[in-house]
Design an enzyme around this catalytic site. Structure first.
Site, PDB file in Angstrom:
ATOM      1  N   ASP A 275      21.077 -30.834  -7.823  1.00 54.66           N
ATOM      2  CA  ASP A 275      22.155 -29.854  -7.743  1.00 54.66           C
ATOM      3  C   ASP A 275      22.937 -30.055  -6.450  1.00 54.66           C
ATOM      4  O   ASP A 275      22.988 -31.172  -5.930  1.00 54.66           O
ATOM      5  CB  ASP A 275      21.582 -28.438  -7.850  1.00 54.66           C
TER       6      ASP A 275
ATOM      7  N   HIS B 251      25.995 -23.265  -5.610  1.00 55.58           N
ATOM      8  CA  HIS B 251      25.447 -23.461  -6.950  1.00 55.58           C
ATOM      9  C   HIS B 251      23.962 -23.802  -6.922  1.00 55.58           C
ATOM     10  O   HIS B 251      23.157 -23.237  -7.669  1.00 55.58           O
ATOM     11  CB  HIS B 251      26.255 -24.563  -7.649  1.00 55.58           C
TER      12      HIS B 251
ATOM     13  N   SER C 203      24.598 -23.171 -16.531  1.00 56.51           N
ATOM     14  CA  SER C 203      23.915 -23.526 -15.283  1.00 56.51           C
ATOM     15  C   SER C 203      22.901 -22.471 -14.883  1.00 56.51           C
ATOM     16  O   SER C 203      21.875 -22.776 -14.263  1.00 56.51           O
ATOM     17  CB  SER C 203      24.930 -23.673 -14.144  1.00 56.51           C
TER      18      SER C 203
END
Length: 858
Positions: free
Chosen positions: A195, A271, A636
């Protein structure tokens, strides 16, 4: 001379790992400077370290077994064990082999390019044997002609695709309690995340939990933590056990900005921090946003360990070579679960979507015993919009949960308009005068001419503070907010500086179909997401203005309103439902959109409006900038929920293969919503709740994740690496691709199978030509039990199962045969189900999907 297949994937998303090595070749005056240079991923024919290790261990085991058998007169056949090597990087022999492979790569490059200029970025040795190299197209052609080279692929770009969801999934009273409580949930399991990195200072990743208990050391894990100025020594602990970053491809292209992207595992986007906390964040961390406590957060497996492999960056996304390097390293380090909230930008070309460096690297990871979870992609709701393709990857779509943050504004004419916004309410029982931003300008005509966006409330100097003071300021939410050119945060700052009582955003009519998530506001406020409701607000406001009869200037603002506030959660929503953006099946087998006999997605999980940890330097969402938690939506967010449940399963069943974990998750899924009705799926981007119809397996796979039931699945459908190879060899024209990626000769295989013959916990037939029989092998991991078989056939299809009832002892296997017969010609997909009802309470769910049905003429 033999030519090796060279493929350009264009824009894609990926994952992987390798040995970092940057080797600058010799510079020659006659090197070709006119050709296009790019990064290529080169795969060699020689087996990687993992495969050699498994081969050696298999031979060793068989010899030992044969020796033991001969001593006791036993001549029975022994099967090759399933091996899951760990801590290989700590072995002196395997470290030397890694070095030898890297040297062999250097030697090949020197011999093939003979003094020409090149840059080697990575040597991959664990899951695949190959390297990433920056060369010209002519140099790539030279490499492709080498006998050692199996495959060359042009590098491609990639992109990224909770306080309450553990409760909605039933963990506190179910899965956690059954296995000893949240205090031990996931203990000893390492989840790897490919990620944007992680913020190690966040309390969700402290080395001690809420009870100040230290985490144990995961002995099977051998990863390390990089040390950089922004990821200093001590950033890792017994919770965060590994952290690396991979950016060689981006650096070579000259697009890496170290001040913005952080040349370290630190998360400058947000994220990666968010996804890691969803799966394995510490239990009991207060989620405070804009000064308001929204509850205590917890990961699904709060005692699991985290290892981070940063290969995605906020300014440019990522590249395949960096992701592959990350995956390879994660596997070598010994992670148990690999979570990828990333997807390709387009389908891989070639004979099948499965043949690309990412999926092939993940296949090797699965062979090593690693359960791989991937987000389905945010490309829905169109059919065949799936962005995760292969049967060895567990693909997760996004669904809602029942928590909503409702906000509303009540006008002076007693009309109430719904909206969003995690905002404070206005004073109870009191209404306040409203004023439009355009009507609050200091010099209305010149200001509007100078700034056509004045209605967006982005500039203090444009407004008359005396007019705005104590009123509700009405601002426009335009396309500029969607593009990030204007922000809610700036409008709130302007409103505060003008001493406004609150702020009301109406939707610009040109913003069509955009879905607004709840946004934190540290003052009374609301966003009205509906253009129609926005018209109601403006009509009322304009009707209450009093103007001078001569000058037409406003002399009195008569419109009043009160904001209820949106910080209090409501838990009465019908859920789950499949979100419009969640990618849908059927699974595209190739770029021509032919359908695969594989069900995708595999499952859905909470992915909408999910609270998660947020990086202190994150800029992915301007509305949560500077906050320690953020609410995000997407597949996600769904994938790490399943990664967390997989950690709980792996903790209980240490010897489960990746396919067995996938089976436990799939066959125990929830098929109904919290009101007992069918799970619904949104079918349109605009006004999605008005377009819902019952969800099919192409929307939700087997169903909605059920963490508690997955820990006691009863029966398991297992699939081996050899099965996947037989499936790949069974694809028409696939033999060269299989050989190039795996070194396996399909002509020497024991046979081929179709996708529907893989021992998956689902049955998908892209084409039913009259009659077809499919078999599934079941293993009982519970106590002795008797099962009855229930069938609901797809429309236009007859179904028959054999046996219709069976008893199965603990540890025993049974074969289930299901025969399908087309009743009518149709190209419209229809769906059914097979349910196995055990007398000890187990229910095993197998969804059935049949697309094209053809009846032979008699």
């Amino acid at each position: 001379m033999r030519r090796v297949l060279m493929v350009n994937f264009g824009v894609f998303l990926l994952f992987c790992v390798g040995l970092l090595s940057t080797t600058l070749g010799q510079v020659s005056d006659d090197s070709d400077t006119n050709s296009t240079t790019a990064v290529y991923i080169v795969t060699l024919k020689q087996a990687p370290t993992l495969h050699l290790f498994q081969q050696q261990e298999a031979v060793k085991t068989v010899r030992e077994q044969n020796h033991q058998g001969s001593k006791h007169g036993d001549t029975s056949t022994f099967t090759t064990p399933k091996l899951q090597p760990r801590n290989m990087s700590k072995s002196r022999y395997w470290r030397s082999r890694r070095s030898a492979i890297a040297q062999a790569h250097d030697s090949l490059l020197r011999d093939a390019l003979k003094g020409e200029k090149y840059i080697k970025l990575y040597s991959f040795h664990y899951l695949i044997n190959g390297f990433a190299v920056f060369v010209s197209s002519q140099q790539a052609e030279k490499l492709s002609r080498r006998s050692e080279v199996a495959n060359i692929v042009l590098d491609f770009s990639v992109r990224t695709a909770t306080t309450y969801t553990p409760q909605f999934m039933g963990l506190p009273k179910g899965a956690w309690v059954k296995e000893g409580g949240y205090e031990t949930a996931g203990e000893g399991i390492v989840i790897g995340f490919i990620d944007t990195g992680i913020d190690p200072t966040h309390p969700s990743f402290n080395g001690t939990d809420a009870s100040q208990r230290q985490y144990p050391v995961p002995n099977h894990f051998s990863g390390v933590c990089e040390v950089t100025p922004d990821f200093p020594s001590g950033s890792c602990n017994r919770k965060l056990v590994g952290a690396r970053h991979f950016a060689q491809s981006a650096i070579t292209r000259g697009i890496f900005n170290s001040s913005e992207d952080f040349a370290s595992p630190f998360d400058g986007d947000g994220h990666g921090t968010h996804t890691a906390s969803i799966a394995a964040g510490n239990h009991g961390v207060s989620a405070v946003v804009s000064g308001h406590n929204f509850g205590s957060a917890s990961g699904i497996a709060p005692r699991a360990h985290i290892s981070v492999y940063k290969a995605l960056y906020k300014s440019f996304g990522g590249f395949a070579a960096d992701v592959v390097a990350a995956i390879d390293q994660a596997a070598q380090d010994g992670v148990d679960i690999l979570s990828l909230s990333i997807t390709p930008n387009r389908r891989p070309p070639g004979v099948a979507t499965f043949f690309n460096p990412l999926d092939m690297a993940m296949l090797s990871a699965v062979k090593a015993g690693i359960f791989v979870v991937q987000a389905a992609g945010n490309t829905g709701p169109s059919p065949k919009s799936m962005s995760s393709f292969s049967p060895w990857i567990f693909t997760v779509g996004a669904a809602t949960h029942d928590r909503v943050y409702s906000n509303s504004i009540t006008l002076g004419n007693n009309v109430t308009i719904p909206g969003v916004g995690l905002a404070l309410p206005t004073d109870e029982g009191k209404m306040f005068t409203m004023i439009s931003a355009v009507d609050a300008l200091k010099n209305k005509s010149s200001a509007v001419d100078k700034d056509m966006y004045a209605s967006e409330c982005q500039d203090n100097d444009s407004f008359d503070k005396e007019l705005v003071c104590g009123k509700l300021l009405i601002c426009s939410y335009s396309i500029r907010f969607v593009l990030g050119l204007s922000t809610i945060k700036q409008a709130l700052a302007v409103s505060k500086n003008l001493s406004a009582k609150g702020v009301v955003f109406y939707m610009d009519p040109y913003v069509l179909g955009f879905q607004i998530n709840p946004t934190p506001m540290d003052m009374p406020g609301i966003i009205i997401p509906s253009p129609e409701d926005s018209k109601v607000l403006l009509k009322y406001y304009n009707s209450t203005l009093e103007r001078d009869a001569t000058t037409k200037e406003i002399v009195r603002f008569g419109g009043v309103a009160a904001i209820t506030g949106g910080q209090k959660a409501n838990f009465s929503d019908r859920a789950p439902k499949i979100m419009y953006y969640s990618a849908r099946g059927p699974d595209p087998q190739d770029s021509f959109l032919n359908d695969a006999d594989i069900l995708k997605p595999n499952l859905v999980a909470p992915g909408h409006s999910i609270w998660g940890a947020w990086s202190s330097a994150a800029t992915d969402s301007t509305e949560f900038e500077g906050e320690s938690f953020a609410m995000m939506s997407g597949t996600s967010m769904a994938a790490p929920h399943v990664a967390g449940v997989a950690a709980l399963i792996k903790q209980k069943f240490r010897k489960f293969s990746p396919a067995a974990i996938a089976s436990a998750l799939s066959t125990t899924s929830v098929m109904l919503d919290n009101k007992g009705g069918e799970i619904m799926a949104q079918r349109a981007y605009a006004n999605p709740d008005q377009s819902m119809t019952p969800a099919t397996p192409f929307d939700m796979g087997n169903g909605f994740v059920n963490a508690t039931a997955a820990l006691d699945p009863g029966l398991i459908f297992d699939t081996s690496f050899e099965d996947y190879m037989s499936f790949l060899c069974g694809i028409n024209g696939s033999a060269p691709a299989v050989f190039n990626y795996t070194g396996k000769n399909c002509l020497l295989s024991n046979g081929t199978i179709s996708g529907s013959d893989l021992n998956l916990p689902s049955i998908t037939l892209s084409r039913l030509n009259n009659t077809r029989t499919v078999q599934r092998l079941m293993k009982n991991i519970a106590g002795n039990e008797t099962y009855s078989v229930g069938l609901v056939p797809p429309f236009g299809v007859l179904m028959k199962a054999s046996p219709t009832q069976f008893s199965i002892a603990s540890g025993e296997t049974k074969l289930l045969s299901v025969t399908f017969k087309a009743k009518k010609n149709s190209s419209i997909a229809s769906f059914g189900t097979i349910k196995l009802f055990g007398d000890m309470g187990h229910i095993v769910h197998i969804p059935v999907s049949v697309i094209v049905k053809m009846v032979s003429k008699q």
